[in-house]
Design a protein around this motif. Sequence first.
Motif, PDB file in Angstrom:
ATOM      1  N   GLY A 100       0.795  -1.224   0.000  1.00  8.91           N
ATOM      2  CA  GLY A 100       0.000   0.000   0.000  1.00  8.91           C
ATOM      3  C   GLY A 100       0.824   1.268   0.000  1.00  8.91           C
ATOM      4  N   ALA A 101       1.887   1.310   0.784  1.00  8.52           N
ATOM      5  CA  ALA A 101       2.718   2.522   0.845  1.00  8.52           C
ATOM      6  C   ALA A 101       3.302   2.841  -0.518  1.00  8.52           C
ATOM      7  CB  ALA A 101       3.836   2.342   1.875  1.00  8.52           C
ATOM      8  N   GLN A 102       3.648   1.823  -1.257  1.00  6.39           N
ATOM      9  CA  GLN A 102       4.234   1.980  -2.586  1.00  6.39           C
ATOM     10  C   GLN A 102       3.187   2.367  -3.631  1.00  6.39           C
ATOM     11  OE1 GLN A 102       6.069  -1.692  -3.836  1.00  6.39           O
ATOM     12  NE2 GLN A 102       6.140  -1.120  -5.998  1.00  6.39           N
ATOM     13  N   MET A 103       1.974   1.818  -3.489  1.00  2.00           N
ATOM     14  CA  MET A 103       0.987   1.927  -4.572  1.00  2.00           C
ATOM     15  C   MET A 103      -0.068   3.008  -4.352  1.00  2.00           C
ATOM     16  SD  MET A 103       1.905  -0.253  -6.868  1.00  2.00           S
ATOM     17  CE  MET A 103       0.427  -0.493  -7.856  1.00  2.00           C
ATOM     18  N   GLY A 104      -0.287   3.448  -3.116  1.00  2.00           N
ATOM     19  CA  GLY A 104      -1.177   4.570  -2.904  1.00  2.00           C
ATOM     20  C   GLY A 104      -2.538   4.216  -2.314  1.00  2.00           C
ATOM     21  N   GLU A 105      -3.310   5.259  -2.016  1.00  2.00           N
ATOM     22  CA  GLU A 105      -4.560   5.102  -1.282  1.00  2.00           C
ATOM     23  C   GLU A 105      -5.625   4.352  -2.081  1.00  2.00           C
ATOM     24  OE1 GLU A 105      -6.078   8.606   0.560  1.00  2.00           O
ATOM     25  OE2 GLU A 105      -4.139   9.211   1.376  1.00  2.00           O
ATOM     26  N   GLU A 106      -5.718   4.585  -3.379  1.00  2.00           N
ATOM     27  CA  GLU A 106      -6.730   3.872  -4.173  1.00  2.00           C
ATOM     28  C   GLU A 106      -6.464   2.368  -4.140  1.00  2.00           C
ATOM     29  OE1 GLU A 106      -8.528   3.562  -8.732  1.00  2.00           O
ATOM     30  OE2 GLU A 106      -7.010   5.068  -8.267  1.00  2.00           O
ATOM     31  N   PHE A 107      -5.225   2.000  -4.241  1.00  2.00           N
ATOM     32  CA  PHE A 107      -4.822   0.593  -4.176  1.00  2.00           C
ATOM     33  C   PHE A 107      -5.263  -0.023  -2.847  1.00  2.00           C
ATOM     34  CE2 PHE A 107      -1.753  -2.703  -3.063  1.00  2.00           C
ATOM     35  CZ  PHE A 107      -1.584  -3.429  -4.237  1.00  2.00           C
ATOM     36  N   VAL A 108      -4.969   0.653  -1.754  1.00  2.00           N
ATOM     37  CA  VAL A 108      -5.361   0.147  -0.435  1.00  2.00           C
ATOM     38  C   VAL A 108      -6.874   0.014  -0.336  1.00  2.00           C
ATOM     39  CG1 VAL A 108      -5.401   0.678   2.036  1.00  2.00           C
ATOM     40  CG2 VAL A 108      -3.287   0.974   0.729  1.00  2.00           C
ATOM     41  N   GLY A 109      -7.595   1.031  -0.782  1.00  2.00           N
ATOM     42  CA  GLY A 109      -9.050   0.967  -0.729  1.00  2.00           C
ATOM     43  C   GLY A 109      -9.609  -0.172  -1.560  1.00  2.00           C
ATOM     44  N   ASP A 110      -9.047  -0.363  -2.752  1.00  2.00           N
ATOM     45  CA  ASP A 110      -9.523  -1.447  -3.616  1.00  2.00           C
ATOM     46  C   ASP A 110      -9.340  -2.802  -2.950  1.00  2.00           C
ATOM     47  OD1 ASP A 110     -10.279   0.294  -5.635  1.00  2.00           O
ATOM     48  OD2 ASP A 110      -8.506  -0.070  -6.886  1.00  2.00           O
ATOM     49  N   PHE A 111      -8.155  -3.058  -2.408  1.00  2.00           N
ATOM     50  CA  PHE A 111      -7.901  -4.399  -1.886  1.00  2.00           C
ATOM     51  C   PHE A 111      -8.487  -4.619  -0.489  1.00  2.00           C
ATOM     52  CE2 PHE A 111      -5.092  -4.481  -5.524  1.00  2.00           C
ATOM     53  CZ  PHE A 111      -5.430  -5.717  -6.039  1.00  2.00           C
ATOM     54  N   LEU A 112      -8.733  -3.564   0.257  1.00  2.00           N
ATOM     55  CA  LEU A 112      -9.508  -3.750   1.492  1.00  2.00           C
ATOM     56  C   LEU A 112     -10.962  -4.067   1.164  1.00  2.00           C
ATOM     57  CD1 LEU A 112      -8.105  -1.096   3.984  1.00  2.00           C
ATOM     58  CD2 LEU A 112      -7.713  -3.568   3.952  1.00  2.00           C
ATOM     59  N   THR A 152       5.896 -14.037  -4.027  1.00  2.00           N
ATOM     60  CA  THR A 152       5.881 -12.717  -4.684  1.00  2.00           C
ATOM     61  C   THR A 152       5.875 -11.584  -3.667  1.00  2.00           C
ATOM     62  OG1 THR A 152       3.450 -12.803  -4.832  1.00  2.00           O
ATOM     63  CG2 THR A 152       4.701 -13.601  -6.739  1.00  2.00           C
ATOM     64  N   ARG A 153       6.347 -11.858  -2.451  1.00  2.00           N
ATOM     65  CA  ARG A 153       6.224 -10.875  -1.374  1.00  2.00           C
ATOM     66  C   ARG A 153       7.094  -9.637  -1.582  1.00  2.00           C
ATOM     67  NH1 ARG A 153       9.357 -14.999  -0.060  1.00  2.00           N
ATOM     68  NH2 ARG A 153      11.234 -14.781   1.212  1.00  2.00           N
ATOM     69  N   HIS A 154       8.066  -9.689  -2.497  1.00  2.00           N
ATOM     70  CA  HIS A 154       8.958  -8.546  -2.715  1.00  2.00           C
ATOM     71  C   HIS A 154       8.661  -7.804  -4.021  1.00  2.00           C
ATOM     72  CE1 HIS A 154      11.140  -9.870   0.726  1.00  2.00           C
ATOM     73  NE2 HIS A 154      11.601 -10.968   0.152  1.00  2.00           N
ATOM     74  N   ASP A 155       7.590  -8.173  -4.734  1.00  2.00           N
ATOM     75  CA  ASP A 155       7.346  -7.608  -6.055  1.00  2.00           C
ATOM     76  C   ASP A 155       5.848  -7.450  -6.284  1.00  2.00           C
ATOM     77  OD1 ASP A 155       7.103  -7.006  -8.750  1.00  2.00           O
ATOM     78  OD2 ASP A 155       8.587  -8.459  -9.417  1.00  2.00           O
ATOM     79  N   VAL A 156       5.361  -6.212  -6.227  1.00  2.73           N
ATOM     80  CA  VAL A 156       3.927  -5.990  -6.358  1.00  2.73           C
ATOM     81  C   VAL A 156       3.423  -6.380  -7.742  1.00  2.73           C
ATOM     82  CG1 VAL A 156       4.183  -3.542  -7.016  1.00  2.73           C
ATOM     83  CG2 VAL A 156       2.045  -4.343  -5.985  1.00  2.73           C
ATOM     84  N   ALA A 157       4.202  -6.140  -8.793  1.00  2.00           N
ATOM     85  CA  ALA A 157       3.753  -6.510 -10.140  1.00  2.00           C
ATOM     86  C   ALA A 157       3.598  -8.024 -10.252  1.00  2.00           C
ATOM     87  CB  ALA A 157       4.725  -5.988 -11.192  1.00  2.00           C
ATOM     88  N   CYS A 215       1.456  -0.468 -13.000  1.00  2.00           N
ATOM     89  CA  CYS A 215       2.853  -0.872 -12.764  1.00  2.00           C
ATOM     90  C   CYS A 215       3.620  -0.896 -14.082  1.00  2.00           C
ATOM     91  CB  CYS A 215       2.901  -2.253 -12.114  1.00  2.00           C
ATOM     92  SG  CYS A 215       2.384  -2.328 -10.386  1.00  2.00           S
ATOM     93  N   ALA A 216       3.010  -1.481 -15.105  1.00  2.00           N
ATOM     94  CA  ALA A 216       3.680  -1.577 -16.402  1.00  2.00           C
ATOM     95  C   ALA A 216       3.923  -0.196 -16.993  1.00  2.00           C
ATOM     96  CB  ALA A 216       2.835  -2.419 -17.359  1.00  2.00           C
ATOM     97  N   GLU A 217       2.935   0.694 -16.840  1.00  2.00           N
ATOM     98  CA  GLU A 217       3.094   2.054 -17.357  1.00  2.00           C
ATOM     99  C   GLU A 217       4.211   2.786 -16.622  1.00  2.00           C
ATOM    100  OE1 GLU A 217       0.333   6.050 -18.154  1.00  2.00           O
ATOM    101  OE2 GLU A 217      -0.399   4.448 -16.852  1.00  2.00           O
TER     102      GLU A 217
END
Length: 263
Positions: A100-112, A152-157, A215-217
């Motif tokens: 979440g810290a890496q990907m941002g608030e929308e990411f956290v909200g989506d996966f929660l 995959t714990r070290h790589d979000v992609a 991530c790819a972008e």
Amino acid sequence: MESVASAIRTALLTADPRAKCFTTRSVARRWRKGDLAWRFDVEMPDTPAWPERPELLPPNRMPKRGKFGSERARIALWHSLAHIEFVAIDLALDMAGRFGAQMGEEFVGDFLSVAADEAMHFALLARKLESMGSFYGALPAHAGLWEAAYSTRHDVAARLAVVPMVLEARGLDVTPATLERVQAAGDAGGAKILARILDDEITHVGFGTKHFLRCAERIGTNPESLWQTLVKQHFRGAIKPPFNDSARLAAGLSREFYAEIAH
């Protein structure tokens, strides 16, 4: 104010299934209300807390379910589905807390929101088992479902490529056939549960695909090629038909991703 990371870690380290569901849905609700601080001040555990039962077995030691018409086979099916949804709670929580810290608030909200959905799915399936005179933990379960998260714990992609875009996408492929079998057996309540899960899983795969594309972008690479590379590196199984192409496309997962490496 408690940090979002601390709240997620608490849910991950809750072993009792009912308590994990309650805690997970509470975390998602508190996040939506703004009651959790944007801080990632604790690490996520490598392995969540799980109950003593079900006994977890390697895939090659799992007993055969038998023909769907028997009561034993039907209980085995619903137990297997309940276990998948139970582990999916932790997969979504870990996604939000670990990246979440890496990907941002929308990411956290989506996966929660995904975690809350999975908790609801598990609760429905646990009640289904109880209505059949059984319970979650009565049978052994697949031990390998967390493996994709750990590797995959070290790589979000890589995590996005394997968990939502392979494992959950596979659910889009197989659930319709299971739904038809349940309907044919006259189990309207079970069919309603599976239809709800299928609808929600399209959304979940869509979240994974959306954030994978970002991530790819961010790294300036072709998303389909990146996905194929990561799946070959981190997924031990096969990408195999039949595919529910319409449901996958509704989630943003076009054939350009998986057709080339399908077996």
